[in-house]
Design a protein around this motif. Structure first.
Motif, PDB file in Angstrom:
ATOM      1  N   SER A 128      -5.855   0.180  -8.893  1.00  0.00           N
ATOM      2  CA  SER A 128      -6.277   1.578  -9.737  1.00  0.00           C
ATOM      3  C   SER A 128      -6.929   2.170 -10.277  1.00  0.00           C
ATOM      4  N   SER A 172       0.954  -1.369  -0.314  1.00  0.00           N
ATOM      5  CA  SER A 172      -0.053   0.385   0.138  1.00  0.00           C
ATOM      6  C   SER A 172       0.503   1.551   0.094  1.00  0.00           C
ATOM      7  N   ASN A 217       0.601   7.534 -15.391  1.00  0.00           N
ATOM      8  CA  ASN A 217       0.133   7.170 -14.027  1.00  0.00           C
ATOM      9  C   ASN A 217      -1.192   6.174 -13.676  1.00  0.00           C
ATOM     10  N   ILE A 255       5.604   6.054  -4.971  1.00  0.00           N
ATOM     11  CA  ILE A 255       5.861   5.592  -5.975  1.00  0.00           C
ATOM     12  C   ILE A 255       5.801   7.252  -6.480  1.00  0.00           C
ATOM     13  N   ASP A 275      -3.881   0.209  -1.798  1.00  0.00           N
ATOM     14  CA  ASP A 275      -2.651   1.733  -2.074  1.00  0.00           C
ATOM     15  C   ASP A 275      -3.018   2.969  -0.854  1.00  0.00           C
ATOM     16  N   VAL A 287       1.875   3.485  -2.692  1.00  0.00           N
ATOM     17  CA  VAL A 287       1.999   4.661  -3.471  1.00  0.00           C
ATOM     18  C   VAL A 287       2.384   5.632  -3.238  1.00  0.00           C
TER      19      VAL A 287
END
Ligand SMILES: Cc1ncc(COP(=O)(O)O)c(C=O)c1O
Length: 327
Positions: free
Chosen positions: A89, A24, A47, A29, A135, A26
């Motif tokens: 996503s 999780s 993305n 990132i 996430d 993210v």
């Protein structure tokens, strides 16, 4: 991520940058992408969480494929009751969900997540082991206003299920329960997040007291190909799998599933989830607050506008392929 997922990434990417944390993490990132983008302006970040191409692909491709499957499977007296899919996503749940609801207005869209990271259910956070989902944010492309239900599943149940379905004593036990040889051979098509989807679909069926007339749909996002090392780790942690373990997993992680950790969303539940987007996308990622409001207040037109881009994007893809000689 599992060892296999890193290996697969290395096989398709020139360079892989590892970010510390678990499934999780993210935000870390996103931070790395910003760091790279600030250094070099020509860097393009795809993305998946905020690119509407992702939503549109699942609307136009997954959605149509799902409809084709349903039309084949449904008899005249059947009804399609809902799509259940966990959110990574949110491309699948949002795009495919919108397409199916358009075709079956009475059906529900139910989004899954991990009990260990209940962002949609409770504005919660946490680490979990369902690779590919959950996430700690609400993806920009999630059409929350069209989502009807949140179902959280326990990551322990997902891991128990993949052990049951892939370890030889587990498969032998399932055979004794009457599962056919061909179904047993197909069990490895279900990876960890697919198991999460299956468990959420069972909870959905129990919640709405579904009957043999009802059809529901979920997706198996990936197979066990990328998770054999997870089975090895579980063997090292808990010991060799046995029939006794299979009986336990079958009963506690399948038969005992109930309707806990479920929220059927009303207008303000949806709005609470939609509002969480503000913190990720406006405060952190520099998106426009007017667009955030348009997603909610210009519903469904905002979303219909995206859906209407399908033909134009197909044309652009065609032109691109022509130019590059790819096809
Ligand atoms: C293994 C796995 N499961 C589930 C998902 C979630 O699908 P989506 O991104 O469409 O929400 C992903 C997506 O990246 C994934 O990699």
């Amino acid at each position: 991520m599992s060892k296999e997922r890193f290996e697969w990434l290395s096989s398709v990417a020139g360079e892989v940058i590892k970010i510390p944390g678990c499934e999780s993490n993210v935000k870390e990132i996103f931070d790395k992408c910003w760091e790279l983008r600030k250094k070099r302006e020509d860097i393009v970040v795809f993305n998946q969480f905020d690119e509407f191409g992702n939503y549109l692909w699942h609307y136009a491709v997954t959605g149509k494929a799902a409809l084709e499957v349903l039309r084949k499977a449904m008899s005249a007296k059947d009804r399609f009751t809902g799509l259940i899919a966990s959110s990574g996503s949110a491309g699948t749940i949002s795009g495919c969900g919108d397409y199916l609801k358009e075709n079956f207005p009475e059906s529900k869209i139910a989004v899954g997540e991990a009990v260990q990271c209940p962002t949609l259910l409770l504005n919660g956070f946490g680490g979990h082991r369902i690779e590919g989902i959950g996430d700690k944010h609400v993806p920009w492309i999630h059409n929350v206003r069209n989502t009807d239900m949140v179902i959280a599943v326990d990551d322990n149940d997902c891991l128990n299920l993949i052990r049951l379905c892939n370890e030889p004593p587990g498969k032998a036990f399932l055979k004794k329960q009457g599962l056919s040889e061909s179904a047993i051979n197909d069990l490895s098509l279900m990876g960890i997040s697919s198991a999460a989807n299956l468990l959420a679909a069972i909870k959905f069926s129990k919640y709405f007291e579904l009957t043999s007339r009802d059809l529901i749909l979920t997706v198996f996002t990936d197979s066990m190909d990328l998770y054999e090392s997870r089975l090895e780790e579980l063997r090292a942690q808990y010991g060799k799998y046995s029939e006794l373990e299979a009986v336990k997993d079958y009963n506690r992680s399948l038969l005992a599933l109930n309707i806990d950790h479920i929220l059927e969303l009303n207008y303000y539940d949806r709005k609470r989830i939609h509002s969480l987007k503000y913190f990720t996308w406006i405060e952190q990622q520099g998106r426009n607050v007017n667009e955030l409001n348009a997603q909610w207040y210009d519903y469904p037109d905002y979303w219909k506008n995206i859906q209407s881009r399908e033909d134009n994007i197909d044309k652009l893809i065609g032109e691109f392929n022509e130019k590059t000689g790819l096809l």
